[in-house]
Design a protein around this motif. Sequence first.
Motif, mmCIF file in Angstrom:
data_model
loop_
_atom_site.group_PDB
_atom_site.id
_atom_site.type_symbol
_atom_site.label_atom_id
_atom_site.label_comp_id
_atom_site.label_asym_id
_atom_site.label_seq_id
_atom_site.Cartn_x
_atom_site.Cartn_y
_atom_site.Cartn_z
ATOM 1 N N GLY B 147 -97.963 -23.495 -9.394
ATOM 2 C CA GLY B 147 -98.216 -22.292 -8.615
ATOM 3 C C GLY B 147 -98.676 -21.101 -9.428
ATOM 4 N N LEU B 169 -100.738 -16.348 -2.284
ATOM 5 C CA LEU B 169 -99.356 -16.780 -2.111
ATOM 6 C C LEU B 169 -99.238 -17.710 -0.905
ATOM 7 C CD1 LEU B 169 -97.475 -13.442 -2.850
ATOM 8 C CD2 LEU B 169 -97.406 -15.509 -4.219
ATOM 9 N N ILE B 172 -100.263 -21.217 -1.816
ATOM 10 C CA ILE B 172 -99.270 -21.969 -2.582
ATOM 11 C C ILE B 172 -98.193 -22.509 -1.658
ATOM 12 C CG2 ILE B 172 -97.553 -21.839 -4.406
ATOM 13 C CD1 ILE B 172 -98.945 -19.655 -5.629
ATOM 14 N N GLY B 173 -97.915 -21.755 -0.571
ATOM 15 C CA GLY B 173 -96.739 -22.061 0.224
ATOM 16 C C GLY B 173 -96.916 -23.087 1.333
ATOM 17 N N ALA B 234 -92.557 -15.275 -6.756
ATOM 18 C CA ALA B 234 -93.904 -15.507 -7.297
ATOM 19 C C ALA B 234 -94.619 -14.180 -7.507
ATOM 20 C CB ALA B 234 -94.704 -16.396 -6.353
#
Lengths: 314, 301
Positions: B147, B169, B172-173, B234
């Motif tokens: 990530g 973000l 990545i999730g 993050a």
Amino acid sequence: MTKYIARRVLQMIPTLLIIFTVIFVLRYLMPGDPLKATLGEEYNRLDPATIARLEEELGINRPFLVQYFDHLGRMLRLDLGRSFIERQPVIDIIGYRLPRTLQLMLGGIAVGLLIGIPAGVISALRQYSWLDHTLMVIALIGLSMPVFWQGLMAQLLLTQSTTGIKIFPVAGFGDGDPWYMVLPSLVLGTNLSAVVARITRTSMLEVKGQDYLKTARAKGLTNRVVLFRHHMRNAMLPIVTIVGLQFGGIMGGALVTETIFNWPGLGRVIVTAIQRLDTPVILGVLTMGALTFMVANLITDLIYALIDPRIRYN
Amino acid sequence: MNSTASNTPANPAQVAQIAPIARSNQQRFMRAFFRNRIAVLGVFIVLTMVICAVFAPVIAPHPPNQINPVDRLKPPSLQYPLGTDEFGRDIFSRLLYGAQISLVIAFVAQGVAISIGLTLGLVSGWYGGWLDDVIMRITDAFFAIPGLMFLIVWVSILGANPISIFVALGLIGWPSDARMMRAQVLSLKEREYVLAARAMGASAARIMLRHLLPNAVAPSLVLASLGIAGAILAESSLSFIGLGVQIPNPSWGTMISTGRNFTSNAWWYAIFPGLTIMITVLGFNFIGDGLRDALDPSQYR
């Protein structure tokens, strides 16, 4: 088994090619002039002729496709070029720093397993006791702290004369002195140990009700034998999976940990390289990182077979 | 579930009496969740943080960017509850304003992640076949990318403006959301009510939105709260490396990053932003765990 490994290694080649291409395109998309980024202020003092000569030398004035195939061709011959900034062969940078990053990552994984597995096993054996609740809340706290902050706190509390406690060296590699590795490994391993503890607990509880445990106990085996040979061994598979899945996260954690502890690994190089558009370093280090990642996945799969003889690869 | 009812001898009058007491699944779920003290603590923490963020201008004792050269690096006191930074700015006030940034980024990023994940999971599970294969391979690939690496490369190409960070973000999730949704769809697809809807000629879109999606609300909440926790962490890592959102008000990660240079003479500078991140993330993790436990049917007894 050998056949299986050979096939998996062969499969890595097209994957690496795709990854290399993606990285190359991404690097090309990064805004900014590599020469300017490399030279910084100095760039403005150079005359156009020198700039043209330097661009020619670095090969960054050629069309996209020419550059791509040039880099690819050299990569295939294992020639990763030289860093624009350090003027050092990229292969030397990787050769020096990759083992140190891996060393730190292994340290972190060791910490994660050594703390996580016992904590998870104890929690599962004493399910719903205050010990179980306490351990699981501690695990959640471990999951909730930013890695870099843990590192700072560890430095603040355990390495400074201000608190009177000076157990560990503040930072650095210490020429390979293992003592220098302890604190960074602890910091890197905290998150993993929390994840491992939670998975171990769940997995142990799932195995707990199985008939073969009752059988083992009924035939008079000691609690210890039942725990280690029958209970834990069967609960290990999800733990291997989770460590494999966490590998990317551990790499990211290593990057931050290296920054805080001044550890001479790849993580610190890559951030600088990206910020200063050092193309050969970006391409070499990221491709090598991807390769490491794939090898780690292969090893994870092989460990499965080692733990669970029912799994056969062919 | 209601085993007592089936065990007691059939007495229609009794059954009729018992029936209204039997709770719906939703009520059971809420009860199980709120009986969990840790989950309630999580709700309390998160609500407190949200209130701090919303009412930051009212609560903050000082303007967050007010420079006071005289009060540089002052330790915590009545005037400055959590001390001051190298420009004499009040750290407590800056943390309150930082809550706005961190929470908004985390909520929006998780919104992006859930939207992508649920849509792809629905499509993948419902249609199956090659589409499923393609979507799942992409999901695997995203799962495998470290990530933080992805974030660094993304930000260096697209910049550190809020929109780019939200999307990064979110990207990545989403994989865990997609996998969860796909598994839900696969298990629900053959249920009678879905077959009935199909037989009645409902369109694929209608079945997905009306029949499949509502069943995934509870597990999505689990993933969303854990995802928000992950997004806050993050974002703080990104700010720590110096690639966070570029705006005048500080984010928590940026404060730790600067405070790092003053650890020897101003311990409070790096400690309090980190504690704030930890407590906030812990709150979301408590909620996520509580929801997960409450979802587990073995708890309804």
